[in-house]
Design a protein around this motif. Structure first.
Motif, PDB file in Angstrom:
ATOM      1  N   TYR A  99       0.819  -1.214   0.000  1.00 54.71           N
ATOM      2  CA  TYR A  99       0.000   0.000   0.000  1.00 54.71           C
ATOM      3  C   TYR A  99       0.850   1.260   0.000  1.00 54.71           C
ATOM      4  O   TYR A  99       2.045   1.229   0.348  1.00 54.71           O
ATOM      5  N   ASP A 100       0.218   2.356  -0.380  1.00 48.72           N
ATOM      6  CA  ASP A 100       0.832   3.680  -0.394  1.00 48.72           C
ATOM      7  C   ASP A 100       1.231   4.059   1.048  1.00 48.72           C
ATOM      8  O   ASP A 100       0.440   3.892   1.970  1.00 48.72           O
ATOM      9  N   LEU A 101       2.442   4.576   1.226  1.00 55.58           N
ATOM     10  CA  LEU A 101       2.923   4.869   2.589  1.00 55.58           C
ATOM     11  C   LEU A 101       2.187   6.039   3.239  1.00 55.58           C
ATOM     12  O   LEU A 101       2.096   6.119   4.459  1.00 55.58           O
ATOM     13  N   GLN A 102       1.673   6.945   2.422  1.00 61.66           N
ATOM     14  CA  GLN A 102       0.960   8.101   2.973  1.00 61.66           C
ATOM     15  C   GLN A 102      -0.545   7.848   3.060  1.00 61.66           C
ATOM     16  O   GLN A 102      -1.266   8.574   3.744  1.00 61.66           O
ATOM     17  N   ASN A 103      -0.995   6.847   2.320  1.00 62.72           N
ATOM     18  CA  ASN A 103      -2.420   6.599   2.227  1.00 62.72           C
ATOM     19  C   ASN A 103      -2.623   5.087   2.206  1.00 62.72           C
ATOM     20  O   ASN A 103      -2.938   4.508   1.165  1.00 62.72           O
ATOM     21  N   PRO A 104      -2.393   4.436   3.355  1.00 63.18           N
ATOM     22  CA  PRO A 104      -2.209   2.982   3.374  1.00 63.18           C
ATOM     23  C   PRO A 104      -3.458   2.135   3.138  1.00 63.18           C
ATOM     24  O   PRO A 104      -3.431   0.942   3.401  1.00 63.18           O
ATOM     25  N   THR A 105      -4.533   2.749   2.626  1.00 59.29           N
ATOM     26  CA  THR A 105      -5.660   1.916   2.223  1.00 59.29           C
ATOM     27  C   THR A 105      -5.749   1.822   0.701  1.00 59.29           C
ATOM     28  O   THR A 105      -6.582   1.090   0.168  1.00 59.29           O
ATOM     29  N   VAL A 106      -4.904   2.566  -0.028  1.00 59.59           N
ATOM     30  CA  VAL A 106      -4.862   2.392  -1.495  1.00 59.59           C
ATOM     31  C   VAL A 106      -3.521   1.767  -1.878  1.00 59.59           C
ATOM     32  O   VAL A 106      -2.508   1.981  -1.208  1.00 59.59           O
ATOM     33  N   LYS A 107      -3.518   0.980  -2.959  1.00 56.11           N
ATOM     34  CA  LYS A 107      -2.293   0.263  -3.316  1.00 56.11           C
ATOM     35  C   LYS A 107      -1.213   1.236  -3.767  1.00 56.11           C
ATOM     36  O   LYS A 107      -1.517   2.300  -4.322  1.00 56.11           O
ATOM     37  N   MET A 108       0.038   0.868  -3.518  1.00 51.32           N
ATOM     38  CA  MET A 108       1.147   1.677  -3.999  1.00 51.32           C
ATOM     39  C   MET A 108       1.101   1.649  -5.518  1.00 51.32           C
ATOM     40  O   MET A 108       0.987   0.586  -6.122  1.00 51.32           O
ATOM     41  N   SER A 109       1.142   2.833  -6.131  1.00 54.69           N
ATOM     42  CA  SER A 109       1.082   2.876  -7.586  1.00 54.69           C
ATOM     43  C   SER A 109       1.779   4.135  -8.080  1.00 54.69           C
ATOM     44  O   SER A 109       1.944   5.099  -7.316  1.00 54.69           O
ATOM     45  N   LYS A 110       2.181   4.088  -9.343  1.00 57.37           N
ATOM     46  CA  LYS A 110       2.933   5.214  -9.912  1.00 57.37           C
ATOM     47  C   LYS A 110       2.083   6.479  -9.929  1.00 57.37           C
ATOM     48  O   LYS A 110       2.608   7.574  -9.997  1.00 57.37           O
ATOM     49  N   ALA A 138       0.471   7.731  -7.544  1.00 61.87           N
ATOM     50  CA  ALA A 138       0.264   8.123  -6.141  1.00 61.87           C
ATOM     51  C   ALA A 138      -0.030   9.620  -6.025  1.00 61.87           C
ATOM     52  O   ALA A 138       0.521  10.425  -6.753  1.00 61.87           O
ATOM     53  N   GLU A 139      -0.899   9.945  -5.083  1.00 60.54           N
ATOM     54  CA  GLU A 139      -1.256  11.346  -4.865  1.00 60.54           C
ATOM     55  C   GLU A 139      -0.067  12.138  -4.326  1.00 60.54           C
ATOM     56  O   GLU A 139       0.214  13.241  -4.777  1.00 60.54           O
ATOM     57  N   SER A 140       0.617  11.542  -3.337  1.00 60.85           N
ATOM     58  CA  SER A 140       1.802  12.197  -2.787  1.00 60.85           C
ATOM     59  C   SER A 140       3.029  11.381  -3.180  1.00 60.85           C
ATOM     60  O   SER A 140       3.033  10.164  -3.022  1.00 60.85           O
ATOM     61  N   PRO A 141       4.085  12.043  -3.682  1.00 58.43           N
ATOM     62  CA  PRO A 141       5.305  11.298  -4.051  1.00 58.43           C
ATOM     63  C   PRO A 141       5.913  10.579  -2.848  1.00 58.43           C
ATOM     64  O   PRO A 141       6.665   9.623  -3.019  1.00 58.43           O
ATOM     65  N   ASN A 142       5.559  11.009  -1.637  1.00 58.18           N
ATOM     66  CA  ASN A 142       6.114  10.362  -0.443  1.00 58.18           C
ATOM     67  C   ASN A 142       5.474   9.017  -0.144  1.00 58.18           C
ATOM     68  O   ASN A 142       5.940   8.278   0.715  1.00 58.18           O
ATOM     69  N   GLY A 143       4.397   8.693  -0.849  1.00 57.03           N
ATOM     70  CA  GLY A 143       3.736   7.410  -0.623  1.00 57.03           C
ATOM     71  C   GLY A 143       4.360   6.285  -1.418  1.00 57.03           C
ATOM     72  O   GLY A 143       4.073   5.114  -1.199  1.00 57.03           O
ATOM     73  N   LEU A 144       5.224   6.652  -2.372  1.00 52.53           N
ATOM     74  CA  LEU A 144       5.736   5.702  -3.371  1.00 52.53           C
ATOM     75  C   LEU A 144       7.246   5.517  -3.229  1.00 52.53           C
ATOM     76  O   LEU A 144       7.997   6.494  -3.253  1.00 52.53           O
ATOM     77  N   ILE A 145       7.694   4.264  -3.108  1.00 52.01           N
ATOM     78  CA  ILE A 145       9.129   3.974  -3.092  1.00 52.01           C
ATOM     79  C   ILE A 145       9.544   3.527  -4.489  1.00 52.01           C
ATOM     80  O   ILE A 145       9.062   2.504  -4.988  1.00 52.01           O
ATOM     81  N   SER A 146      10.433   4.281  -5.130  1.00 50.95           N
ATOM     82  CA  SER A 146      10.943   3.897  -6.448  1.00 50.95           C
ATOM     83  C   SER A 146      12.270   3.180  -6.289  1.00 50.95           C
ATOM     84  O   SER A 146      13.106   3.591  -5.483  1.00 50.95           O
ATOM     85  N   ILE A 147      12.447   2.124  -7.095  1.00 47.17           N
ATOM     86  CA  ILE A 147      13.683   1.338  -7.013  1.00 47.17           C
ATOM     87  C   ILE A 147      14.903   2.214  -7.320  1.00 47.17           C
ATOM     88  O   ILE A 147      15.962   2.028  -6.749  1.00 47.17           O
ATOM     89  N   LEU A 148      14.759   3.141  -8.255  1.00 43.42           N
ATOM     90  CA  LEU A 148      15.922   3.896  -8.723  1.00 43.42           C
ATOM     91  C   LEU A 148      16.142   5.215  -7.983  1.00 43.42           C
ATOM     92  O   LEU A 148      17.046   5.958  -8.328  1.00 43.42           O
ATOM     93  N   GLU A 149      15.342   5.511  -6.968  1.00 47.22           N
ATOM     94  CA  GLU A 149      15.553   6.776  -6.256  1.00 47.22           C
ATOM     95  C   GLU A 149      16.731   6.645  -5.286  1.00 47.22           C
ATOM     96  O   GLU A 149      17.177   5.553  -4.959  1.00 47.22           O
ATOM     97  N   GLU A 150      17.213   7.796  -4.798  1.00 48.04           N
ATOM     98  CA  GLU A 150      18.300   7.828  -3.816  1.00 48.04           C
ATOM     99  C   GLU A 150      17.901   7.051  -2.569  1.00 48.04           C
ATOM    100  O   GLU A 150      16.807   7.271  -2.038  1.00 48.04           O
ATOM    101  N   PRO A 151      18.771   6.171  -2.060  1.00 51.76           N
ATOM    102  CA  PRO A 151      18.459   5.416  -0.840  1.00 51.76           C
ATOM    103  C   PRO A 151      18.037   6.321   0.323  1.00 51.76           C
ATOM    104  O   PRO A 151      17.152   5.958   1.093  1.00 51.76           O
TER     105      PRO A 151
END
Ligand code: TYM
Length: 332
Positions: free
Chosen positions: A187-198, A200-213
């Protein structure tokens, strides 16, 4: 060997943690015991508008992440959907086997077309699951490892296989979906009742593989939880904490009860720091390897060309059999 097939869209600059835990990790594991086909459905991506140059680049970036995540192109057949024209050809036949109502009932179609306004969505969006059925059935696979959100599409592919077999004679293997025990729905980290998806309403809800650790760790540390204090898996009452536990479990292989036990009397902050560390540790090498692979685009393209050739060797005879069965006159 029984066969496995699955695909992941090139529709963002990076895959996200849901793609990785819901699908890619299972693909990597299945490489030892199965004959594997993994592909990048670029034709699915254009069911919604795409910038051509980004689509091309994202297709390579997706391939690089498959390989960096552990797909071995020597053992698995790794290819791009549009390189194998049989997908589009079989898709037409699947479209003609599908009822209008059946297509309109697909929840992903309903969601996506509602978002953009039903009038402005393409016929491609409606036909998307039939193209997916073609992707699957062309290779006669037994298992389709996907996340939970693809369940209905896999069911449609099964129905279409049975329908075709019934109408024209035994042709397709009726495949089964394979869904991971933990990680099937992140689920989305900021909105944990909707699935994590590209999307996402807030970029903070989504973990991208290629982003800075560092970014990844920060997002996990600021994940939304609840007012309580105990670390317990409870999807209804504690969706945020439950999501962190699912991620932690999927990344470390430790069971949820074991993790609950380990965090008795500890605070949410403690859990978050540990989840952040575990995720970063898992993703960092993948990110680095993917960026390295992207330095040599010619080599990536060469790997994909070999994959397409191997894929066509399997897909072409299946399509020829289908053409014969539906009554198309041979071209020569
Ligand atoms: P796509 O590209 O949206 O997602 C790729 C894979 O990631 C899984 N996934 C998730 N798993 C857990 N939690 C999440 N939040 C999450 N978000 C995505 C998806 O379930 C999927 O396994 N239609 C497919 C692509 C496709 C395909 C196919 C798959 C086209 N043809 C044939 C299998 C077989 C899709 O759009 O997935």
């Amino acid at each position: 060997h029984p066969r496995v097939l699955s695909g992941m869209q090139p529709s963002a600059d990076s895959l996200h943690l849901g793609n990785y835990l819901g699908a890619l990790t299972n693909w990597v594991e299945s490489q030892n015991d199965f004959d594997n086909f993994f592909f990048i459905p670029d034709m699915h991506a254009i069911t919604v508008p795409q910038d051509p140059e980004s689509l091309r680049e994202r297709t390579r970036v997706t391939a690089a992440q498959f390989i960096a995540g552990g797909i071995d192109p020597e053992r698995a057949t790794l290819f791009v959907q549009s390189h194998v024209p049989e997908h589009a050809q079989l898709a037409w036949i699947m479209i003609c086997l599908t009822g209008m109502g059946e297509a309109e009932r697909m929840t992903q179609f309903k969601d996506k077309s509602a978002k953009g306004g039903a009038e402005s969505s393409s016929v491609g969006l409606l036909a998307y699951p039939m193209l997916m059925a073609a992707d699957i059935l062309l290779y006669q696979p037994h298992l389709i490892p996907v996340g939970d959100d693809q369940r209905q599409h896999v069911e449609l592919a099964r129905n279409l296989a049975q329908r075709f077999n019934h109408r024209y004679g035994e042709t397709f293997i009726v495949p089964q979906g394979f869904y991971p025990k933990t990680g099937a729905r992140i689920y989305d980290l900021q909105n944990p009742t909707v699935k994590m998806s590209k999307s996402a309403e807030s970029p903070n809800g989504l973990i991208s593989i290629l982003e800075e650790p560092k970014k990844t760790a920060k997002k996990i540390r600021s994940a939304v939880t609840d007012n309580g204090t105990d670390v317990r898996f409870d999807q209804q009452e504690k969706p945020g904490v439950s999501n962190l536990l699912s991620i932690f479990s999927a990344v470390t292989g430790r069971s949820i009860p074991e993790l609950e036990e380990a965090y008795v009397g500890k605070m949410y902050g403690h859990l978050k720091v540990d989840v952040a560390d575990a995720v970063v540790e898992r993703l960092s090498p993948i990110r680095e390897r993917a960026l390295e692979l992207l330095d040599d685009k010619a080599e990536l393209d060469r790997i994909l060309a070999i994959g397409a050739q191997k894929a066509r060797e399997v897909a072409a005879p299946v399509l020829a059999d289908v053409y014969e069965k539906v009554g198309f006159l041979p071209a020569s």
